[in-house]
Design an enzyme around this catalytic site. Structure first.
Site, mmCIF file in Angstrom:
data_model
loop_
_atom_site.group_PDB
_atom_site.id
_atom_site.type_symbol
_atom_site.label_atom_id
_atom_site.label_comp_id
_atom_site.label_asym_id
_atom_site.label_seq_id
_atom_site.Cartn_x
_atom_site.Cartn_y
_atom_site.Cartn_z
ATOM 1 N N CYS A 248 0.862 -1.187 0.000
ATOM 2 C CA CYS A 248 0.000 0.000 0.000
ATOM 3 C C CYS A 248 0.890 1.227 0.000
ATOM 4 O O CYS A 248 1.671 1.432 -0.916
ATOM 5 C CB CYS A 248 -0.983 -0.025 1.162
ATOM 6 S SG CYS A 248 -0.237 -0.109 2.789
ATOM 7 N N ARG A 253 -2.303 -0.752 5.464
ATOM 8 C CA ARG A 253 -3.504 -1.282 4.821
ATOM 9 C C ARG A 253 -3.204 -2.652 4.205
ATOM 10 O O ARG A 253 -4.051 -3.529 4.171
ATOM 11 C CB ARG A 253 -3.982 -0.316 3.719
ATOM 12 C CG ARG A 253 -4.683 0.904 4.240
ATOM 13 C CD ARG A 253 -4.990 1.885 3.115
ATOM 14 N NE ARG A 253 -3.809 2.582 2.639
ATOM 15 C CZ ARG A 253 -3.804 3.452 1.627
ATOM 16 N NH1 ARG A 253 -4.917 3.704 0.979
ATOM 17 N NH2 ARG A 253 -2.695 4.065 1.265
#
Lengths: 299, 146
Positions: A248, A253
């Site tokens: 990410c 994430r």
């Protein structure tokens, strides 16, 4: 494993590693049980102080999991000191939960896994769901008796990918879990997130864009396995057994997606590239593709 | 505006933090977050006036008013799930309240780094407060430019 798995959920039973998730019911019934430690890990460093699951300890990724100088995680001695301070033993069952659908909780779980802590689970739905279900919160901060957590060196070769690993990996599946705007190169930060510095915008060639939140149902819990397979195997084209790297912007994430790939869908060779876009997007002469298409590996 | 000087209000807040041992400063920040004043009724439906602080991870919006007497009032709104951001906004709203525009513009841009929170909340998070301060000062500059 110290505490039995949550075997009461048919949804969990379909996942590759059903023991990696627990429900609020399961957890509430076991709070205070010896061998079980609840850890809250949030984006907001003060959220725990406003109220948390009774008995839970806080682990902050900025100030506790990251090395303060080098861009890296704490080392074996640092991790041992941290877990000892939190009253966690090597054979304890840890249940992590947090805000933002367990972003940071999944990140903590991934870091704990780098140190080989065997039994780390997530509370399905995280902090928001616990609160929505009307379960207890407290502002009492526990003062656990320090433990003697052993110094275990971090294993960076199994669950973690470095930039050079990703370069060597090109040609095998990559999942870019950022927003479409970041993937196409329209921007380098998550929408409404601070600029953390990347000099170029776009994605790693051939990466499929599957924003992390697609793994989450409306109530904040993980989607059932069939729905996850439709996304990751169907749309993104992964095949069982694939060697897959998720990334990410700074690796948080993608820890969430790594959890889905590794523990819910059973990709045993899933790795998280924590350098992610803030490294790749600033590195000299690494290949980048802009636009909505995954693009090809440069000759 | 090349000179900087710290108004007594903000100096007082800084000293309150610095007098505490590091591990107790988060608790004080939490108290500030709980004291963030609600938006005045007259401004509640005026989302158009508010500016998003993009440097903060959580959605926080600020509106700085310079009244007829050239005094500054900062209003901010941030969700309850973002107490750190609320705490930052509360420090600035309380610290800037009632200052003259000139006094507010003389607040050093690095004030957020001087209050002893950088290590306990992390440099990346404190950068959000710096963004908030710089945006507040820019709003004051725009509103006092004639």
């Amino acid at each position: 494993m110290t505490v039995e798995f949550d075997s009461g959920s048919p949804k969990f039973g379909e996942y590759a590693h059903p023991g990696r998730l627990v429900t609020g019911d399961w957890l509430e019934q076991r709070l205070g049980q010896p061998g079980l430690v609840v850890v809250e890990s949030d984006e907001d460093v003060l959220l725990y102080e406003t109220g948390h699951i009774p008995g839970a300890v806080k682990v902050d990724w900025h100030t506790e999991l990251n090395d303060p100088v080098v861009r890296d995680y704490v080392d074996g001695a640092g991790f041992a000191a941290l877990l000892s301070r939190k009253g966690i033993s090597r054979d304890d069952t840890i249940v992590v939960y947090g805000d933002k659908n367990n972003w940071w909780a999944a990140y903590a779980l991934w870091v704990f896994s780098l140190f080989g802590h065997e039994d780390v689970r997530l509370l399905d739905g995280g902090r928001d769901r616990w609160i929505a279900e009307g379960r207890p919160l407290t502002t009492d901060v526990p003062a656990p008796a320090p433990t003697d957590y052993p110094v275990v060196e971090r294993d960076d070769s199994t669950l973690r990918a470095y930039r050079d690993d990703v370069l060597a990996h090109l040609g095998k599946p990559l999942i870019d879990v950022r927003s479409p705007e970041e993937y196409t190169g329209a921007r380098t930060t998550a929408p409404a997130y601070p600029e953390e510095g990347a000099l170029r915008a776009g994605h790693i060639p051939t990466a499929q864009n599957v924003p992390w939140a697609r793994a989450v149902a409306e109530d904040g819990t993980f989607k059932p396995r069939a729905e996850l397979e439709a996304i990751y195997l169907g749309e993104a084209g992964l095949k069982p057994g694939d060697d897959v790297v998720a990334y990410c912007r700074i690796g948080e994430r993608s820890s969430h997606t790594w959890f889905v790939l590794q523990h819910l869908l059973g990709f045993e060779n899933a790795r998280n590239y924590d350098g992610s876009w803030t490294e790749w997007g600033s590195a000299v002469r690494v290949p980048i593709v802009a636009g909505a298409e995954p693009g090809a590996i440069p000759a | 505006m090349s000179t900087t000087s710290l108004p007594a209000s903000l100096a007082g807040i800084r000293d309150e933090f610095l007098e505490l041992p590091e591990n107790e400063r988060l608790q004080l920040l939490l108290e500030f977050s709980q004291e963030l004043p609600a938006i005045p009724a007259a401004l509640q439906d005026r989302a158009d006036l508010y500016e998003r602080v993009a440097e903060c991870q959580s959605p926080v919006y600020i509106f700085v008013e310079v009244d007829a007497g050239s005094l500054v009032h900062m209003h901010a709104t941030a969700p309850a799930e973002a107490p750190t951001t609320r705490g930052f906004a509360s420090i600035l709203a309380q610290g800037l309240e009632g200052l003259t525009a000139e006094e507010a513009l003389s607040v050093p841009d690095d004030y957020p780094q001087s209050i002893g929170l950088t290590r306990v909340v992390s440099p990346l998070r404190i950068a959000g407060m710096t963004g908030m301060l710089l945006r507040a000062k820019r709003q004051i500059r725009e509103k006092t430019a004639s």
